[in-house]
Design an enzyme around this catalytic site. Structure first.
Site, PDB file in Angstrom:
ATOM      1  N   TYR A  53       0.851  -1.193   0.000  1.00  0.00           N
ATOM      2  CA  TYR A  53       0.000   0.000   0.000  1.00  0.00           C
ATOM      3  C   TYR A  53       0.884   1.240   0.000  1.00  0.00           C
ATOM      4  CZ  TYR A  53      -4.989  -0.263  -0.116  1.00  0.00           C
ATOM      5  OH  TYR A  53      -6.266  -0.372  -0.567  1.00  0.00           O
ATOM      6  N   GLU A  55      -0.492   4.759  -0.731  1.00  0.00           N
ATOM      7  CA  GLU A  55      -1.284   5.961  -1.024  1.00  0.00           C
ATOM      8  C   GLU A  55      -0.412   7.184  -0.868  1.00  0.00           C
ATOM      9  OE1 GLU A  55      -4.724   5.843   1.481  1.00  0.00           O
ATOM     10  OE2 GLU A  55      -5.807   4.511   0.113  1.00  0.00           O
ATOM     11  N   ASP A 212      -5.039  13.229 -25.682  1.00  0.00           N
ATOM     12  CA  ASP A 212      -5.084  11.825 -25.285  1.00  0.00           C
ATOM     13  C   ASP A 212      -4.368  11.017 -26.370  1.00  0.00           C
ATOM     14  OD1 ASP A 212      -5.687   9.182 -24.831  1.00  0.00           O
ATOM     15  OD2 ASP A 212      -7.832   9.497 -24.507  1.00  0.00           O
ATOM     16  N   THR A 238      -2.440   5.736 -22.401  1.00  0.00           N
ATOM     17  CA  THR A 238      -2.315   4.390 -21.858  1.00  0.00           C
ATOM     18  C   THR A 238      -0.868   3.952 -22.085  1.00  0.00           C
ATOM     19  OG1 THR A 238      -2.964   3.453 -23.983  1.00  0.00           O
ATOM     20  CG2 THR A 238      -4.705   3.709 -22.348  1.00  0.00           C
ATOM     21  N   LYS A 241      -0.626   0.166 -25.409  1.00  0.00           N
ATOM     22  CA  LYS A 241      -0.943   0.078 -26.844  1.00  0.00           C
ATOM     23  C   LYS A 241       0.375   0.132 -27.633  1.00  0.00           C
ATOM     24  CE  LYS A 241      -5.610   1.616 -25.895  1.00  0.00           C
ATOM     25  NZ  LYS A 241      -6.652   2.650 -26.037  1.00  0.00           N
ATOM     26  N   ARG A 247      -0.777  -2.951 -18.885  1.00  0.00           N
ATOM     27  CA  ARG A 247      -2.073  -2.273 -18.960  1.00  0.00           C
ATOM     28  C   ARG A 247      -2.116  -1.179 -17.888  1.00  0.00           C
ATOM     29  NH1 ARG A 247      -6.228  -3.271 -21.777  1.00  0.00           N
ATOM     30  NH2 ARG A 247      -4.931  -4.875 -22.709  1.00  0.00           N
TER      31      ARG A 247
HETATM   32  C1  LIG Z   1      -7.717   2.971 -25.286  1.00  0.00           C
HETATM   33  C2  LIG Z   1      -8.036   4.402 -25.114  1.00  0.00           C
HETATM   34  C3  LIG Z   1      -8.350   4.924 -23.852  1.00  0.00           C
HETATM   35  C4  LIG Z   1      -8.698   4.149 -22.630  1.00  0.00           C
HETATM   36  O1  LIG Z   1      -8.039   3.151 -22.191  1.00  0.00           O
HETATM   37  P1  LIG Z   1      -8.534   2.162 -21.050  1.00  0.00           P
HETATM   38  O2  LIG Z   1      -7.241   1.847 -20.394  1.00  0.00           O
HETATM   39  O3  LIG Z   1      -9.168   1.025 -21.768  1.00  0.00           O
HETATM   40  O4  LIG Z   1      -9.483   2.868 -20.145  1.00  0.00           O
HETATM   41  C5  LIG Z   1      -8.508   6.293 -23.728  1.00  0.00           C
HETATM   42  N1  LIG Z   1      -8.385   7.088 -24.795  1.00  0.00           N
HETATM   43  C6  LIG Z   1      -8.129   6.614 -26.012  1.00  0.00           C
HETATM   44  C7  LIG Z   1      -8.000   7.572 -27.157  1.00  0.00           C
HETATM   45  C8  LIG Z   1      -7.954   5.255 -26.216  1.00  0.00           C
HETATM   46  O5  LIG Z   1      -7.738   4.795 -27.446  1.00  0.00           O
END
Ligand SMILES: *Cc1c(COP(=O)(O)O)cnc(C)c1O
Length: 437
Positions: A53, A55, A212, A238, A241, A247
């Site tokens: 933990y 926090e 994003d 993220t 990807k 993840r």
């Molecule tokens: C995949 C994705 C997310 C979110 O990812 P999660 O980890 O599945 O919540 C947010 N924004 C964009 C543009 C994405 O392609």
């Protein structure tokens, strides 16, 4: 050995893991948001750091908001070693993207966006996001998502003719509606995003840009796609990807937002950070700082171009005319196939894709008129241009013979040959298979 222990203590879960490992090896993974992380990343994920933990943050702040790593800001004792790994993760993320500040705690991309929006706006404020059916993400204001429920979301889109972002129209809309935040970034947009143009519009109307880069983070880090870092106030991504890590997600921002972003992430949105995942993020950033990674990202883009060219040579229409990135959208209407049917038929042939709406799609999202194809996962296996050509032809063979089981069997055999030439997690699979009942 831990695998042996798992097989003994929980044979059912062991079996699910063993089978998933074999599935990842034996299918052609073209889902644009997926990738295969390294054994080093998996080792960090499977470590005892999950027990801790922690926090708070591995640093404290003085009254001016300056960060001091010499004194931590945790709410628990015993954090000295997770402080080490989280600090390294923060420093590497900043270095990789050239950002002022990085928060490495968000559990997912959606939660990173949640923290960003709530740090910069209040419920009811107006937020702009890309229309989901034009390539936007659920967390960019879909009515079923928190973003659509808590904010007054207005969606911008692509131009009907070019199927590319229409910055002129966006400026017009922004001038009229005066959003607090403009979210740039997408999940299914095959062309370059111009974060500088987004910023000009933000500056014009007094909005904050949240970029994003969940999908394109790897190619941005490698310098192969324009970076939002010089422009956007806040950047979310993220880590699983194109970036090829565990993840999870991170938030980066200009120094002036650092404290607000950190406070909204913890305690605003989350409790204890996942320190094993944070350590795995650090490993991923280390990998991403290497020359090999740059070469890998280049190959992702080459591969996407070859796959796109192959399909378009076979009569498929690509949304926006092609790709600048790791992904493409194929419009299947001229082939009289829906996205759902294509996804199913390809799945039977061990080619994994997802159905996807195309801009101005006449079909519902559940059916969809297109499929989205991405090359990050296949490129991780070492596949290059010749394989992409072959895979494009296999996709065409399936889609030209929907319902023909004999063709599926033939394609399956060709897929098997391909995957055996580019094995994935070979040692891990051998260990699992030797322990299987
Ligand atoms: C995949 C994705 C997310 C979110 O990812 P999660 O980890 O599945 O919540 C947010 N924004 C964009 C543009 C994405 O392609």
């Amino acid at each position: 050995m831990e695998e042996e222990l798992l097989a003994k203590i929980d044979p059912e879960i062991f079996e699910a893991i063993r089978k998933e490992t074999n599935r990842e090896h034996s299918t052609l993974e073209l889902i644009a948001s997926e990738n295969f992380c390294s054994e080093a990343v998996l080792a960090a994920l499977g470590s005892v750091l999950t027990n801790k933990y922690a926090e708070g943050y591995p640093f404290s702040r003085d009254k001016q908001g300056n960060i001091n790593f010499a004194k931590d800001g945790r709410y628990y004792g015993g954090c000295e070693f997770v402080n080490m790994s989280e600090r390294i993760a923060i420093e590497r993320a900043k270095k990789l993207f050239g950002a002022d500040h990085a928060n490495v705690q968000p559990h997912s991309g959606t939660q990173a966006n949640m923290a960003a929006y709530f740090a910069l706006a209040n419920p009811g404020d107006t937020i702009f996001g890309l229309n989901l059916s034009h390539g936007g993400h659920l967390s960019h204001g879909h009515p079923v998502n928190f973003s659509g429920k808590y904010f007054n979301v207005i969606h911008y889109g692509v131009d009907q003719k070019t199927e590319m972002l229409d910055y002129g129209e966006l400026l017009k809309m922004a001038t009229e509606h005066k959003p607090k935040i403009i979210v740039s970034g997408a999940s299914a947009y095959p062309r370059t995003l111009y974060f500088d143009k987004f910023q000009e519009i933000c500056d014009e109307v007094g909005a904050v840009q949240v970029a994003d880069i969940a999908h394109i983070a790897g190619i941005v880090a490698a310098g192969l796609h324009p970076s939002p870092v010089p422009y956007a106030d806040v950047i979310t991504t993220t880590t699983h990807k194109t970036l090829r890590g565990p993840r999870g997600a991170i938030i980066m921002c200009k120094a002036k937002h650092a404290e607000a972003i950190d406070k909204m992430t913890f305690p605003g949105m989350q409790g204890g950070p996942l320190e094993h995942v944070i350590a795995a993020k650090a490993v991923c950033f280390q990998e991403a700082l290497s020359d090999d990674f740059k070469q890998y990202q280049k190959q992702i883009i080459y591969n996407a171009k070859v796959l796109a060219d192959t399909l378009s040579g076979l009569g498929y229409r690509l949304v926006a005319g092609g790709t600048d990135t790791h992904l493409m959208l194929v419009d299947l209407r001229n082939k009289n196939i829906t996205g759902r049917d294509a996804e199913r038929a390809l799945g039977k042939s061990n080619i994994t894709v997802n159905r996807n709406t195309i801009p101005f799609d006449p079909q519902k999202p559940f059916i969809a008129s297109g499929i989205r194809l991405g090359t990050p996962a296949l490129t991780t296996r070492g596949m290059k241009e010749p394989e992409m050509k072959k895979i494009g032809q296999l996709i065409d063979k399936v889609l030209s013979n929907i319902g023909n089981e004999k063709v599926y069997t033939e394609v399956n055999a060709a897929v098997k040959e391909l995957v055996e030439s580019f094995p994935l997690y070979a040692e891990r699979r051998a260990i699992y298979d030797s322990l299987a009942k």
